[in-house]
Design a protein around this motif. Sequence first.
Motif, PDB file in Angstrom:
ATOM      1  N   GLU A 509      84.806  69.982   7.462  1.00 10.72           N
ATOM      2  CA  GLU A 509      84.374  71.027   8.294  1.00 10.72           C
ATOM      3  C   GLU A 509      83.491  70.283   9.357  1.00 10.72           C
ATOM      4  N   THR A 510      82.610  69.511   8.844  1.00 12.77           N
ATOM      5  CA  THR A 510      81.730  68.883   9.990  1.00 12.77           C
ATOM      6  C   THR A 510      82.429  67.767  10.625  1.00 12.77           C
ATOM      7  N   TYR A 511      83.416  67.006  10.059  1.00 12.95           N
ATOM      8  CA  TYR A 511      84.343  66.319  10.728  1.00 12.95           C
ATOM      9  C   TYR A 511      84.941  67.102  12.107  1.00 12.95           C
ATOM     10  N   TRP A 512      85.651  68.134  11.722  1.00 16.76           N
ATOM     11  CA  TRP A 512      86.437  68.723  12.753  1.00 16.76           C
ATOM     12  C   TRP A 512      85.574  69.468  13.745  1.00 16.76           C
ATOM     13  N   LYS A 513      84.411  69.688  13.545  1.00 14.52           N
ATOM     14  CA  LYS A 513      83.381  70.351  14.395  1.00 14.52           C
ATOM     15  C   LYS A 513      83.064  69.244  15.501  1.00 14.52           C
ATOM     16  N   LEU A 514      82.531  67.750  14.965  1.00 10.75           N
ATOM     17  CA  LEU A 514      82.410  66.993  15.862  1.00 10.75           C
ATOM     18  C   LEU A 514      83.532  66.691  16.636  1.00 10.75           C
ATOM     19  N   VAL A 515      84.887  66.559  16.195  1.00  8.55           N
ATOM     20  CA  VAL A 515      85.875  66.022  16.869  1.00  8.55           C
ATOM     21  C   VAL A 515      86.076  67.054  18.216  1.00  8.55           C
ATOM     22  N   LYS A 516      86.040  68.430  17.910  1.00  7.98           N
ATOM     23  CA  LYS A 516      85.832  69.155  19.260  1.00  7.98           C
ATOM     24  C   LYS A 516      84.946  68.873  20.212  1.00  7.98           C
ATOM     25  N   LYS A 517      83.817  68.500  19.842  1.00  9.89           N
ATOM     26  CA  LYS A 517      82.717  68.062  20.713  1.00  9.89           C
ATOM     27  C   LYS A 517      83.212  66.817  21.388  1.00  9.89           C
ATOM     28  N   VAL A 518      83.211  65.836  20.585  1.00 13.68           N
ATOM     29  CA  VAL A 518      83.620  64.432  21.459  1.00 13.68           C
ATOM     30  C   VAL A 518      85.160  64.263  21.626  1.00 13.68           C
ATOM     31  N   SER A 519      85.854  65.316  21.820  1.00 13.36           N
ATOM     32  CA  SER A 519      87.404  65.151  21.986  1.00 13.36           C
ATOM     33  C   SER A 519      87.660  64.525  23.224  1.00 13.36           C
ATOM     34  N   MET A 520      87.084  64.499  24.296  1.00 11.91           N
ATOM     35  CA  MET A 520      87.290  63.956  25.710  1.00 11.91           C
ATOM     36  C   MET A 520      86.658  62.590  25.783  1.00 11.91           C
ATOM     37  N   LYS A 521      85.985  62.172  24.827  1.00  9.66           N
ATOM     38  CA  LYS A 521      85.574  60.668  24.905  1.00  9.66           C
ATOM     39  C   LYS A 521      86.519  59.749  24.246  1.00  9.66           C
ATOM     40  N   GLU A 522      86.506  58.574  24.610  1.00  6.51           N
ATOM     41  CA  GLU A 522      87.304  57.642  24.021  1.00  6.51           C
ATOM     42  C   GLU A 522      86.905  57.254  22.444  1.00  6.51           C
ATOM     43  N   GLY A 523      87.767  57.021  21.746  1.00  9.26           N
ATOM     44  CA  GLY A 523      87.509  56.686  20.478  1.00  9.26           C
ATOM     45  C   GLY A 523      86.774  57.995  19.437  1.00  9.26           C
ATOM     46  N   SER A 524      87.437  59.117  19.706  1.00  7.52           N
ATOM     47  CA  SER A 524      86.733  60.275  19.439  1.00  7.52           C
ATOM     48  C   SER A 524      86.650  60.242  17.858  1.00  7.52           C
ATOM     49  N   ALA A 525      87.732  59.722  17.149  1.00 11.67           N
ATOM     50  CA  ALA A 525      87.834  59.596  15.858  1.00 11.67           C
ATOM     51  C   ALA A 525      86.980  58.482  14.990  1.00 11.67           C
ATOM     52  N   LEU A 526      86.753  57.671  15.846  1.00 10.45           N
ATOM     53  CA  LEU A 526      85.333  56.740  15.488  1.00 10.45           C
ATOM     54  C   LEU A 526      84.028  57.246  15.496  1.00 10.45           C
ATOM     55  N   LEU A 527      83.782  58.027  16.416  1.00 11.53           N
ATOM     56  CA  LEU A 527      82.301  58.543  16.650  1.00 11.53           C
ATOM     57  C   LEU A 527      82.529  59.627  15.571  1.00 11.53           C
ATOM     58  N   ALA A 528      83.203  60.626  15.725  1.00 15.45           N
ATOM     59  CA  ALA A 528      83.200  61.549  14.519  1.00 15.45           C
ATOM     60  C   ALA A 528      83.181  61.074  13.190  1.00 15.45           C
ATOM     61  N   SER A 529      83.861  60.060  12.739  1.00 14.19           N
ATOM     62  CA  SER A 529      83.795  59.446  11.538  1.00 14.19           C
ATOM     63  C   SER A 529      82.382  59.100  11.390  1.00 14.19           C
ATOM     64  N   LEU A 530      81.778  58.228  12.083  1.00 17.41           N
ATOM     65  CA  LEU A 530      80.467  57.638  11.980  1.00 17.41           C
ATOM     66  C   LEU A 530      79.316  58.862  11.812  1.00 17.41           C
ATOM     67  N   LEU A 531      79.418  59.738  12.683  1.00 14.08           N
ATOM     68  CA  LEU A 531      78.565  60.959  12.675  1.00 14.08           C
ATOM     69  C   LEU A 531      78.658  61.630  11.282  1.00 14.08           C
ATOM     70  N   THR A 532      79.854  61.638  10.985  1.00 10.59           N
ATOM     71  CA  THR A 532      80.166  62.578   9.816  1.00 10.59           C
ATOM     72  C   THR A 532      79.621  62.081   8.562  1.00 10.59           C
ATOM     73  N   PHE A 533      79.811  60.596   8.237  1.00 14.53           N
ATOM     74  CA  PHE A 533      79.672  59.922   7.067  1.00 14.53           C
ATOM     75  C   PHE A 533      78.147  59.265   7.172  1.00 14.53           C
ATOM     76  N   GLN A 534      77.322  59.606   8.273  1.00 13.64           N
ATOM     77  CA  GLN A 534      76.047  59.048   8.174  1.00 13.64           C
ATOM     78  C   GLN A 534      75.280  59.308   6.970  1.00 13.64           C
ATOM     79  N   ASP A 535      74.557  58.489   6.403  1.00 12.60           N
ATOM     80  CA  ASP A 535      73.891  58.434   5.107  1.00 12.60           C
ATOM     81  C   ASP A 535      74.692  58.727   3.899  1.00 12.60           C
ATOM     82  N   GLN A 536      75.991  58.820   3.991  1.00 15.40           N
ATOM     83  CA  GLN A 536      76.840  59.079   2.966  1.00 15.40           C
ATOM     84  C   GLN A 536      77.781  57.955   2.351  1.00 15.40           C
ATOM     85  N   ILE A 537      77.387  56.687   2.830  1.00 13.66           N
ATOM     86  CA  ILE A 537      78.468  55.496   2.610  1.00 13.66           C
ATOM     87  C   ILE A 537      77.530  54.499   1.588  1.00 13.66           C
ATOM     88  N   TYR A 538      78.347  54.450   0.474  1.00 12.88           N
ATOM     89  CA  TYR A 538      77.616  53.463  -0.643  1.00 12.88           C
ATOM     90  C   TYR A 538      78.451  52.030  -0.413  1.00 12.88           C
TER      91      TYR A 538
END
Length: 605
Positions: A509-538
């Motif tokens: 759910e967090t990812y899809w919200k971010l995708v809608k916000k940055v959908s007009m930017k280049e590399g939206s999938a990269l940016l949304a993924s980095l923000l979604t998993f911030q502090d959630q990577i081992y």
Amino acid sequence: MKGGSGGGGIAPAKRRWRGLAIAVLFLVVLSMLVPLGFLLGLHNGFHSPGHIALQRPSPSGDRSRHIDNLVRKLGPTLPKDILRGYVNEAKNETSSRNATPKFQQQKGIPIPPQVVMQPVTNKNTSNVNIKARTKAGADESGGLCELKYGSYCIWRVENREAMQDSMVKKLKDQLFVARAYFPSVAKMPTQNKLSGELKQNIQEFERVLSESTTDVDLPREIQKKSQRMEAVIAKAKSVTLDCNNVDKKLRQIFDLTEDEASFHMKQSAFLYQLAVQTMPKSLHCLYMRLTVEYFRDHSFDKELSEKYSDPSLQHYVIFSNNVIASSVVINSTVMHAKDSTIQVFHVLTDEQNYYAMKLWFLRNTFKEAVVQVLNIEDLNPDYYDKATLSHLTLPVEFRVSFHSNDNTPAIHNHVSIFSHSHYHLPKIFKNLEKVVVLDDDVVVQKDLSPLWSLNLAGKVIGALQICSVRMGQLRSYLGEHSFKKDSCSWMSGVNVVDLARWRDLHISETYWKLVKKVSMKEGSALLASLLTFQDQIYAIDSSWVVSGLGHDYGLDIEGIKKAAVLHYNGNMKPWLELGIPKYKAYWKKFLNHDDQYLSECNVNR
């Protein structure tokens, strides 16, 4: 009186005639002695213009002075090291008086024997040639090398690489120069003959180069044509021309060449990208054959549903539309597994490739492991929102470039990240709590069982981190969203995913919200993924994965051999002709070389 006076006048006259006769006789004898003197070697005292006078010195002191004078005259044209060696050799040389000096056989200014480059007769090894050329003090262009350790000239000879199609390149250079001189020569009425020769040679070269792109394609008589062109160019250079005209023409040709090079670079980039995105003909043949065969007979299609949803087993998920790529991933994983009976592979593909995938994994067995093929477009609508997932999307790869400061060049990094399809994993696999997600461009070289006992310390994903690309460096892309500047980016390829934790934190759910916000930017999938998993990577130990085999030519071979997983991220995938040759062997050895369809479609190469 008369008689006395007359007798006194006759005597002096006779004496004068006698003196003249003696003088004539002396001249005759002298004229005979001069040629005789030249024959006897006395001509060393005389020399003609253009020759350096060389005396035959008998004493050693005279010989040394003679050599010093010679060196002084030749000094400006030869390096000091060569001349110093020549003088020392001349001082130590002991030769007989009757020996003919070497310089008498030369015309013009003689060159010391040490400088003359002799042809190498030993053709056994290239090392012999290199040593001989270096000893002669000359590089491949015929220039003199500075005979001391560390000389660039010697290094260039020792590290010389054979130039491919050198004759074609030489012809193009000659054509370039001839075109530059032709307009100026053609304007001179007195040079009509030379102008005609230039025009004829230019036309001949244009015809040859239009038919030949390599040295093998060139006609047999091309060497003679090159020599004729070289002679004509030499004549054109000897003619007094207006330098401004030649300069203008050279600039025109240079500009045209630069435009042509720019066009070819753009065309090359387009064709390269087209080759990356287009399915090779051999793979297309394979998919068609498999699809047709599936609909002929699929009576052996069996489902092992009890294993597909058993959470006690090791489940691997692969998103792919490539039959042989996903097959290599599964085969390499199973081959190195200690226990393949507990391995379950889920291949998620699209509708176009579903039947080919289905038949392939039904025909091929991978020890005791089982393979489930799913059509992601045909899944139960409850699994996902049709608005967010209408087709299969593979892991997204980005080439990130940025400047660390104004004085350093741009730093380039290749980052692969989850695609939209990955964020439906918790709904697709409702009964599973943990999966390992593998990209279809990886090769496994060790047992992956330790990943299942990995403690993620409350994190959602275990992944390889890339701290050369941090969140702070992507500030201009991330915008006003809150993020930690020092957070490292991460890579897909091999990822341990805790689905239970994913569901609890509502990651999708967090990812899809971010995708809608940055959908007009280049590399939206990269940016949304980095923000979604911030502090959630081992962070997985970097020794597990070696990435970059799809774009980096300079990877350490020993590191590749020791790694558990090889990741071919980049455009040069191993199943493409563009793949990096020295890395392909690690991928190809896991293909089923005996498969009938691979042989018939020429995939097994």
